[in-house]
Write an enzyme that holds these catalytic residues in place. Structure first.
Site, PDB file in Angstrom:
ATOM      1  CB  SER B  97      -7.810   1.067   9.913  1.00  0.00           C
ATOM      2  OG  SER B  97      -7.204   1.604  11.048  1.00  0.00           O
ATOM      3  CE  LYS B 172      -5.937  -0.122  13.863  1.00  0.00           C
ATOM      4  NZ  LYS B 172      -6.878   0.924  13.498  1.00  0.00           N
ATOM      5  CE  LYS B 240     -12.014  -1.179   8.444  1.00  0.00           C
ATOM      6  NZ  LYS B 240     -11.597   0.212   8.647  1.00  0.00           N
TER       7      LYS B 240
END
Lengths: 289, 289
Positions: B97, B172, B240
């Protein structure tokens, strides 16, 4: 059964709910500000009453389904209101979505006359009301909840006794918090996809199966893709419910940092003239930014 | 079939994914920074390689599953990286990701060498990886997507081709936006109930059936009630991912007002020492306020 029921407030929700009580075999006395809905219910078998106090005199169980806290206060405790006419041993059920702290105050006023009161706000909208498939979140004493069961069964499907007086309204406030925040999150995600040049319909599809999946992504996400913003549940009403959430959170010292932003978005949507649109129009508000 | 597969990055996710490829009958060459996981996979039938470039030389399809954008950049384009060893006609699939805009840049670098690249980030966590039940969000060309199908089938269940290069990472990012925002909303609601003196477990129950219902309310809501914050998906990783959402939103001019607050809450949780806790510990952060 044989409990006689009074129903006060024949709006979009109250009308089909009163009809369902008639259909379940209850004797129903109705009262509403506008004569149209009263005539409609009388044609369906209900008895009319001119004032809330009169309704209370005629029945065992009084149900109120009204727009906001001041409406409920006036109908319950105001001049010519329910408290004036209600007999000892009666049951009052307020199914409006109002301030949980005010609710407790109303319940205490009735308790002094040996009248039980339940707060029993609903979710599920007009469709849920018509289909007798409402979710009903109930606050109040166990005995009163048990007594009200046949009434709730005629109106809804998911009936939960959340806790003591006010707990139903707290649950409804929590519901409205989660619903609006999830709509805002889905709107932010789908607009992000669109502005990044990615088909938001495909993103919705990819997200539905996983942890991002929700009833809101399914239903309101599709409304956003279709720009189908006719209500549904109006922004203006959700703005009112957001105020209840904020007042309650402030009163009990609960932090709601993300919901404060969602409330501001609801207000911006109202200011922009979208108050009568469905709450999924939070997407339209975001698009203007 | 018969494609030889390289797998780079044998962390919590990569390890079970590489195992599932072996179980599906693929020849797999593995590489990872730490030797332990490599030995484990070699014992299960994989071949080892010392450098990413070596992996690329030995296989037809290179998969990367790494923590963050700089890791992927270094492994793909850095010295001794995949680009050095990859043959024309190969396929690179990055399942990490990472930043969608960087992804497009990597794909272009490979396209210049006639190597196709897909971005294919996943959701479903360690459990989804072990059970070969991941959701896989794929960006890239249709032909490459079709070629990768047997690989994806061995790893996941909900496989969606979202759009061109970068679209998988955008999906995502949208997923992580909705998941964190919904966790925060559920946390705010359950804490509001608790501070208002109402049983949050009953409120969760009352809300599950209606529009407030979601996978998050079900799973993470229960974690909050139980204060069960062992991961799961760590706050630090979601922080993150939140940065990726913010960077992407800023780059394409998409407003994310509520998610900005959610990101700040994630950061506060990290600052308070909860980085290694499950993201449902946003509830614990709220409780401190």
């Amino acid at each position: 059964m044989g409990e006689r029921i009074g129903f006060i407030g024949l709006g979009i929700m109250g009308r089909p709910m009163a009809r369902n009580l008639l259909a379940a075999g209850f004797q129903v006395t109705v009262h509403s500000r506008s004569p149209g809905p009263v005539e409609e219910l009388v044609a369906a078998g209900a008895a009319p009453a001119d004032r809330a106090a009169e309704v209370a005199r005629a029945v065992d169980v009084v149900i109120t389904m009204l727009p906001d806290t001041p409406d409920v206060e006036s109908v319950l405790l105001g001049s010519g209101g329910v408290l004036e006419g209600v007999a000892e041993g009666s049951l009052v059920i307020d199914m409006s979505s109002i301030d949980p702290i005010a609710t407790r105050r109303f319940a205490e006023a009735f308790a002094e006359r040996s009248v039980a009161m339940l707060d029993a706000p609903v979710s599920g909208g007009e469709k849920g009301a018509i289909d007798a498939a409402l979710s009903i979140m109930v606050g109040g004493e166990e005995e009163a909840f048990a007594r009200a069961q046949p009434v709730f069964q005629a109106l809804g499907s998911n009936i939960v006794h959340v806790g003591p007086s006010g707990a139903g309204q707290i649950a409804k406030a929590c519901n409205q918090l989660v619903v609006a925040a999830t709509i805002e999150a889905v709107a932010e995600a789908l607009l992000l996809a669109e502005r990044a040049g990615v088909d938001p319909a495909s993103v919705r599809q990819a997200l539905l199966g996983g942890f991002a999946g929700s009833k809101i992504l399914e239903v309101h996400g599709q409304r956003m893709l279709d720009r189908a913003f006719s209500p549904g549940f109006r922004i203006l009403l959700h703005r009112k419910d957001a105020r209840i959430v904020q007042d309650t959170a402030a009163a009990v010292g609960a932090p709601i940092p993300s919901f404060d932003v969602v409330t501001a978005q609801l207000q911006r949507a109202v200011d922009a003239g979208d108050g009568e649109s469905d709450h999924s129009a939070l997407f339209a508000e975001l698009e203007r930014e």
